[in-house]
Design a protein around this motif. Structure first.
Motif, PDB file in Angstrom:
ATOM      1  N   UNK A 161       0.861  -1.173   0.000  1.00  0.00           N
ATOM      2  CA  UNK A 161       0.000   0.000   0.000  1.00  0.00           C
ATOM      3  C   UNK A 161       0.904   1.232   0.000  1.00  0.00           C
ATOM      4  N   UNK A 162       0.642   2.153  -0.900  1.00  0.00           N
ATOM      5  CA  UNK A 162       1.390   3.406  -0.971  1.00  0.00           C
ATOM      6  C   UNK A 162       0.415   4.533  -0.638  1.00  0.00           C
ATOM      7  N   UNK A 163       0.553   5.084   0.550  1.00  0.00           N
ATOM      8  CA  UNK A 163      -0.315   6.171   1.011  1.00  0.00           C
ATOM      9  C   UNK A 163       0.413   7.498   0.792  1.00  0.00           C
ATOM     10  N   UNK A 164       0.025   8.235  -0.243  1.00  0.00           N
ATOM     11  CA  UNK A 164       0.745   9.442  -0.645  1.00  0.00           C
ATOM     12  C   UNK A 164       0.444  10.571   0.335  1.00  0.00           C
ATOM     13  N   UNK A 165       1.503  11.152   0.875  1.00  0.00           N
ATOM     14  CA  UNK A 165       1.365  12.250   1.838  1.00  0.00           C
ATOM     15  C   UNK A 165       1.605  13.604   1.201  1.00  0.00           C
ATOM     16  N   UNK A 166       2.510  13.649   0.209  1.00  0.00           N
ATOM     17  CA  UNK A 166       2.919  14.929  -0.365  1.00  0.00           C
ATOM     18  C   UNK A 166       3.295  14.726  -1.829  1.00  0.00           C
ATOM     19  N   UNK A 167       2.926  15.695  -2.680  1.00  0.00           N
ATOM     20  CA  UNK A 167       3.295  15.639  -4.079  1.00  0.00           C
ATOM     21  C   UNK A 167       2.452  14.645  -4.864  1.00  0.00           C
ATOM     22  N   UNK A 176      -1.653  13.674  -3.126  1.00  0.00           N
ATOM     23  CA  UNK A 176      -1.675  13.570  -1.669  1.00  0.00           C
ATOM     24  C   UNK A 176      -3.079  13.197  -1.190  1.00  0.00           C
ATOM     25  N   UNK A 177      -3.130  12.285  -0.220  1.00  0.00           N
ATOM     26  CA  UNK A 177      -4.411  11.847   0.310  1.00  0.00           C
ATOM     27  C   UNK A 177      -5.043  10.711  -0.464  1.00  0.00           C
ATOM     28  N   UNK A 178      -4.270  10.063  -1.320  1.00  0.00           N
ATOM     29  CA  UNK A 178      -4.805   8.920  -2.064  1.00  0.00           C
ATOM     30  C   UNK A 178      -3.945   7.686  -1.813  1.00  0.00           C
ATOM     31  N   UNK A 179      -4.471   6.537  -2.219  1.00  0.00           N
ATOM     32  CA  UNK A 179      -3.836   5.253  -1.914  1.00  0.00           C
ATOM     33  C   UNK A 179      -3.627   4.456  -3.194  1.00  0.00           C
ATOM     34  N   UNK A 180      -2.412   3.955  -3.365  1.00  0.00           N
ATOM     35  CA  UNK A 180      -2.078   3.048  -4.454  1.00  0.00           C
ATOM     36  C   UNK A 180      -1.922   1.649  -3.861  1.00  0.00           C
TER      37      UNK A 180
END
Length: 298
Positions: A53-59, A74-78
């Motif tokens: 799971x890649x939880x994007x925090x920034x950019x 930011x704020x989405x999940x891969x």
């Protein structure tokens, strides 16, 4: 291999936790990963034997997963599943929490009923945009998981704790995603029957190309299976089978040096010409053209 074809090297990556206790789950940041491995390594194609799971925090995180170009803000999940081919794009102006875990950690029992955690994860899309509440819950859970990984406890107990927290996270994500889907007028057991269909498809896609085979195995009519598939996936069973078969074909064409005739045979076509006709109907080009022209760069 045909002239002008560039085979893409794929590194098979097993789950190798950095902790001495070898837990079944690990949490760290993308910034940490960049410090661990060379930049060129991050931009290679990988196939994992674990979930990520890649939880994007920034950019903005740019990635390719099974031929799909994805941009996650930011704020989405891969979500990347075992067996999928993945690579991160260039650029380092983004950061994320990474959650890695072995598939075995999904085997959770709850009372008399068994939580179907693999199916819940399988139902999640590859890219999920989260609302503020779910995003905060995800960030808090990942922070707690990272802290708990460092607890001074016996490994079985610690793995059980991590398993419980992972089950809660996956269930919350599944509930959020389910709320985003349009309501469909179908039976309440349609999602479970669709998951049964997908499991059969994963196992038999190289052999069974027709809706009738899956309907027979599931003990229902072709019309019923088509109705279930349309309600849950938005496309009929025939189209869903064709899409899955085309994905297998594209994986073999781009990631191996197998002749097209061998690809056709591997996928259960009696003649290469029939495979070419099928592939053209789905992708709009021949298998050879796809192999030559596909661009995996970002």
């Amino acid at each position: 291999m045909p002239h002008g074809t560039r085979r893409i090297d794929i590194e098979l990556v097993p789950y190798r936790p950095s902790a001495e206790r070898a837990l079944d789950l690990e949490v760290f940041s993308m910034s940490d990963l960049r410090r661990r491995v060379p930049r060129a390594h991050l931009q290679r194609h990988h196939r994992y034997d674990f979930h990520m799971f890649v939880c994007v925090r920034r950019g903005i995180c740019r990635a390719v997963v099974d031929f799909n170009h994805i941009e996650c803000g930011a704020g989405s999940l891969l979500t990347i599943r075992p067996g999928q081919v993945h690579r991160f794009g260039p650029g380092s102006r983004w950061d994320a929490h990474l959650l890695l875990f072995r598939p075995e950690l999904l085997q959770v029992s709850q009372g008399e009923e068994r939580l179907q955690m693999p199916e819940l994860i399988d139902a999640l899309p590859g890219h999920l945009r989260l609302d503020r509440s779910t995003g905060r819950f995800l960030a808090d859970t990942l922070a707690r998981l990272e802290e708990d990984c460092a607890l001074d406890a016996r490994q079985p107990l610690l793995n059980w704790l991590l398993q419980s927290e992972l089950a809660t996270l996956v269930t919350r994500l599944h509930i959020f995603h389910a709320k985003q889907q349009p309501s469909v007028g179908t039976s309440s057991d349609a999602p479970e029957r669709f998951r049964h269909f997908k499991r059969l498809l994963d196992a038999k896609v190289h052999q069974w190309h027709h809706v009738s085979r899956y309907a027979h195995a599931m003990g229902c009519s072709e019309k019923t299976l088509t109705r279930i598939c349309s309600a849950v996936a938005g496309v009929g069973a025939k189209a869903f089978i064709a899409s899955r078969l085309a994905l297998e074909a594209k994986r073999l064409l781009v990631h191996t040096e197998m002749p097209i005739s061998a690809v056709a045979q591997r996928l259960g076509f009696d003649e290469a010409t029939n495979f070419t006709k099928f592939f053209r109907s789905i992708e709009g080009c021949t298998p050879g053209d796809f192999r030559r022209q596909f661009d995996v760069s970002l």
